[in-house]
Enzyme design. Structure first.
Site, PDB file in Angstrom:
ATOM      1  N   HIS A 359       0.813  -1.219   0.000  1.00  0.00           N
ATOM      2  CA  HIS A 359       0.000   0.000   0.000  1.00  0.00           C
ATOM      3  C   HIS A 359       0.838   1.256   0.000  1.00  0.00           C
ATOM      4  CE1 HIS A 359      -3.909  -2.016   1.534  1.00  0.00           C
ATOM      5  NE2 HIS A 359      -3.646  -2.248   0.273  1.00  0.00           N
ATOM      6  N   CYS A 667       2.462 -13.733 -20.251  1.00  0.00           N
ATOM      7  CA  CYS A 667       1.972 -12.781 -19.254  1.00  0.00           C
ATOM      8  C   CYS A 667       2.751 -12.842 -17.944  1.00  0.00           C
ATOM      9  CB  CYS A 667       0.482 -12.978 -18.991  1.00  0.00           C
ATOM     10  SG  CYS A 667       0.107 -14.558 -18.258  1.00  0.00           S
TER      11      CYS A 667
END
Ligand code: PEP
Ligand code: MG
Length: 740
Positions: A359, A667
């Site tokens: 975060h 990916c």
């Protein structure tokens, strides 16, 4: 064992008589906890744990018995920060026999780390003759005593100060992980953890509970004010990213679970401050044991909140501004704290414990603050006001740089802003090589807050939407309606651009809270599609949600960790069956597979008949091809994607899939690395999906490449055989000025 309140009140009396020596404390604890032995080992410089006080072991072992951190049970307890509760300690594989202690008669052992502000100061141990497991209540009591020991040790100077000592003027270089690219040069501001809790033990738990509730109230109000300050202007992506992180934070702030835990500790006889600090330490210990980055983030949020709560309990310090260009150094940093510091004007951040997906990193990117994480030991090496360089482009932190180095970085910072502006001009151009070969560069994402990256990078679509990430962030698998809303938002945001949804890839290191893994090799265990096929109701619900979200639009779904064509057929069957039930049906439904398990390579003829597309998951494929755990840092560099086995594999896959007109993409993380992207394109993989940070640099790189010439170069390098493919490819790319 005795009543915990009784033990605490005796400890209180002991402390009231001035600075109680450790010897009195161990005597008291041994008698109160009815243990034959109670000992304290104190950590000394050089990672040594020294027996400093004991009741029950031979007194002349004091100062003699020494163990390294990691050695013996005591050393293991210090190294891992975990409680060791052993009925038969002497037969534990880590047991280290020290004859001078005379500990032969004692079978059972309970040891708890003595910690403060995230640092291990020592270990507290009790031992008994009878083999037994210590109860949870007993463990709890000893942990409370350990808090008191921590205060005694740091107050008495029994532990030594900074190991840096005289070296504090020498420049030092630390390697870390870049959280937000950029350069900052300036004076350091140290964010040390909250000071010691002065009052540990309380007479009246009810009064402490009331203080806690009032502080929670004050903290919540403070958060409202703080969040109101988040910039509403600036790039949409920045605003959206920060909003989403802060919303998640707010959810954690109102979560009753951890506050209840604080209340429980208060009822054991401690002050509200001590209880909050104890819970913060527990959270920190849990964080150390969890590898999943999203779960770690939730715990980090709670830890950040615990610190805010401590401040609310002890009285708020007024916000001060920082010197120009200041760099914040912190052990850990929560999103709200980063906002606080941003408002004070910091220019760069260096964090000891932070990962790029955390975060703090997301918010640093949203606020545009150069940031670097995973920097062990910086806090203990730096002094307030030292100068430093955050070189988040190269993942380095330079403490006390020489003047010439500092000036060079200031110049680099200026040049960088010019280069950034130039890179941004690639956003609206197609990805095409110098000889006109078109490529598709797509995004890997997992949270809706990342969707604005599509517009920001000009990516051609989403090549991997990791559906499990949103579930990890919310802590459980959402119901059909909520999942459908998440997926619909992704499709809305992508507009005409394609999106490849991957079904839930839970398990291994991506565990929902409460999941207990008892497998020896979870990465190869019951995870991912294996769970989906064994719990078809769960998979069906997700497939229905995807179909509902599509609501008549195009839908592409791929399955992770497919090891056999039979598994793929089974999963595809579930999706097709579900598709018959959901109206409106998608305009097109494409069903593909990830190629992460090498066994699929020997099933290609059948696989290409079944799959509409194949996406190489290089992260897992590398780990399974070379049998090398992707989470083990020491193996990180050992096996190379640019190696004969891997390139042969990609070539064979492209040939087989191409013959059947089945598109192949990549990916995994390799797609964002210039040399790997170049080689993949040369082998015919022209759709590459990667993290957002890779899109513009990779696009700019391809624009300089004559891919046809490189194909012949690559063929010649591979014919040369042997190892060292990377070096030969890099040399060519440098000669062509494609990479630096
Ligand atoms: C991979 O394995 O390469 C992949 C893209 O999946 P994840 O990293 O989510 O396991
Ligand atoms: Mg994978």
């Amino acid at each position: 064992m005795s009543e915990p309140r009784h033990l605490l009140s005796r400890l209180r009396t002991l402390r009231a008589h001035g600075s109680a020596p450790l010897s009195a404390l161990v005597r008291l604890v041994a008698s109160e906890l009815v243990s034959e032995v109670c000992s304290v080992y104190v950590q000394r410089p050089g990672d040594i744990l020294e027996l400093t006080a004991t009741e029950g072991l031979r007194p002349d072992a004091i100062g003699q018995t020494r163990l390294r951190v990691g050695e013996g049970i005591v050393g293991l307890c210090a190294a891992t920060g975990s409680v060791m509760n052993l009925p038969d300690a002497q037969n534990h594989p880590a047991f280290a026999y020290r004859p001078e202690t005379g500990e032969e008669p004692f079978a059972s052992l309970l040891s708890v780390p003595v910690r403060r502000s995230g640092r291990t100061l020592g270990v507290l141990v009790v031992q008994n003759r009878t083999p037994r497991n210590f109860t949870e209540a007993e463990v709890d009591d000893l942990e409370t005593v350990a808090m008191l020991v921590a205060e005694m040790l740091s107050g008495s100077g029994a532990i030594d100060g900074s190991p840096e000592g005289l070296a504090a003027t020498v420049p030092r270089l630390f390697a870390g992980a870049s959280l937000m690219a950029g350069i900052a040069v300036g004076p350091i501001v140290l964010l040390r953890s909250t000071g010691p809790v002065v009052r540990l033990l309380a007479e009246d738990p009810r009064a402490e509970q009331v203080r806690l509730e009032q502080a929670v109230d004050r903290m919540q109000r403070g958060l409202d004010d703080l969040f109101a300050e988040v910039p509403n202007t600036g790039r949409a992506a920045d605003v959206s990213a920060s909003r989403e992180v802060l919303e998640a934070y707010r959810l954690v702030a109102s979560d009753a679970g951890w506050l209840r835990r604080v209340g429980d500790v208060i009822r054991g006889g401690t002050t509200a401050e001590a209880a909050v600090q104890r819970v913060a330490t527990e959270l920190h210990d849990r964080m150390r044991r969890i590898s999943d980055p999203y779960l770690r983030e939730r715990l980090a949020d709670m830890e950040d909140l615990a610190n805010r709560l401590l401040t609310a309990l002890t009285g708020e310090a007024p916000r001060k501004t920082v010197p120009d260009g200041a760099i914040l150094l912190a052990r850990r940093l929560g999103p709200a704290e980063l906002l606080d510091w941003h408002a004070r004007g910091i220019a760069g951040v260096a964090i000891e414990e932070a990962s790029p997906s955390g975060h703090a990193a997301i918010l640093a990117r949203a606020l545009g603050i150069p940031a670097i994480g995973s920097l062990r030991g910086i806090l203990d090496s730096a002094e307030q006001g030292d100068h430093a360089v955050v070189d988040a482009d190269d993942g380095q932190f330079i403490l006390r740089p020489e003047t010439a180095v500092r000036e060079a970085y200031i110049r680099a910072r200026e040049a960088r802003s010019a280069k950034y502006a130039e890179l941004a001009t690639w956003r609206d151009r197609p990805a095409v090589t110098a000889d006109g070969i078109e490529l598709k560069l797509m995004l890997n994402v997992g949270l809706s807050l990342e969707l604005p990256q599509l517009a920001r990078t000009g990516a051609d679509g989403i090549g991997l939407f990791r559906t499990e990430i949103a579930m990890l962030a919310r802590g459980s698998v959402a119901d059909v309606a909520e999942q459908a809303a998440i997926y619909a938002r992704v499709l809305d945001e992508a507009g005409d651009k394609p999106v490849l949804f991957r079904t839930l890839d839970l398990g291994a290191d991506k565990l929902l809270p409460g999941t207990v893994v008892e497998e020896e090799n979870p990465a190869m265990g019951w995870r991912s599609l294996r769970v989906g096929l064994d719990r078809p109701a769960l998979l069906r619900r997700q497939l229905r949600a995807l179909l509902l979200a599509a609501g008549g639009r195009h839908l592409s779904v791929m399955f992770p960790m497919v090891a056999t064509v039979t598994e793929f057929r089974a999963a595809k069957g579930l999706l097709q069956a579900e598709a018959k039930r959901v109206r409106p049906a998608p305009e097109t439904l494409r069903i593909g597979t990830m190629l992460e398990v090498p066994s699929l390579m020997w099933q290609l003829p059948e696989l290409v008949k079944e799959a509409d597309f194949i996406s190489i998951g290089s992260n897992d494929l590398l780990q399974f091809l070379f049998a090398a755990d992707r989470g083990t840092p020491s193996l990180y560099d050992r096996y190379d994607f640019l190696s004969q086995p891997m390139l042969d594999l990609v070539e064979q896959l492209v040939a087989a899939a191409g013959a059947a007109s089945v598109p192949v993409s990549v990916c995994g993380e390799v797609a964002s690395r210039p040399l790997e992207a170049l080689v993949l394109a040369a082998l015919g993989v022209t759709t590459l999906s990667m993290p957002a940070s890779g899109i513009l640099p990779i696009k700019a790189m391809f624009a300089q490449v004559d891919l046809r010439s490189f194909r012949s170069v690559l063929a010649a390098i591979r014919r040369g055989g042997g190892f060292g493919l990377r070096e030969s490819i890099a040399t060519w790319a440098r000669e062509q000025a494609i990479v630096n």
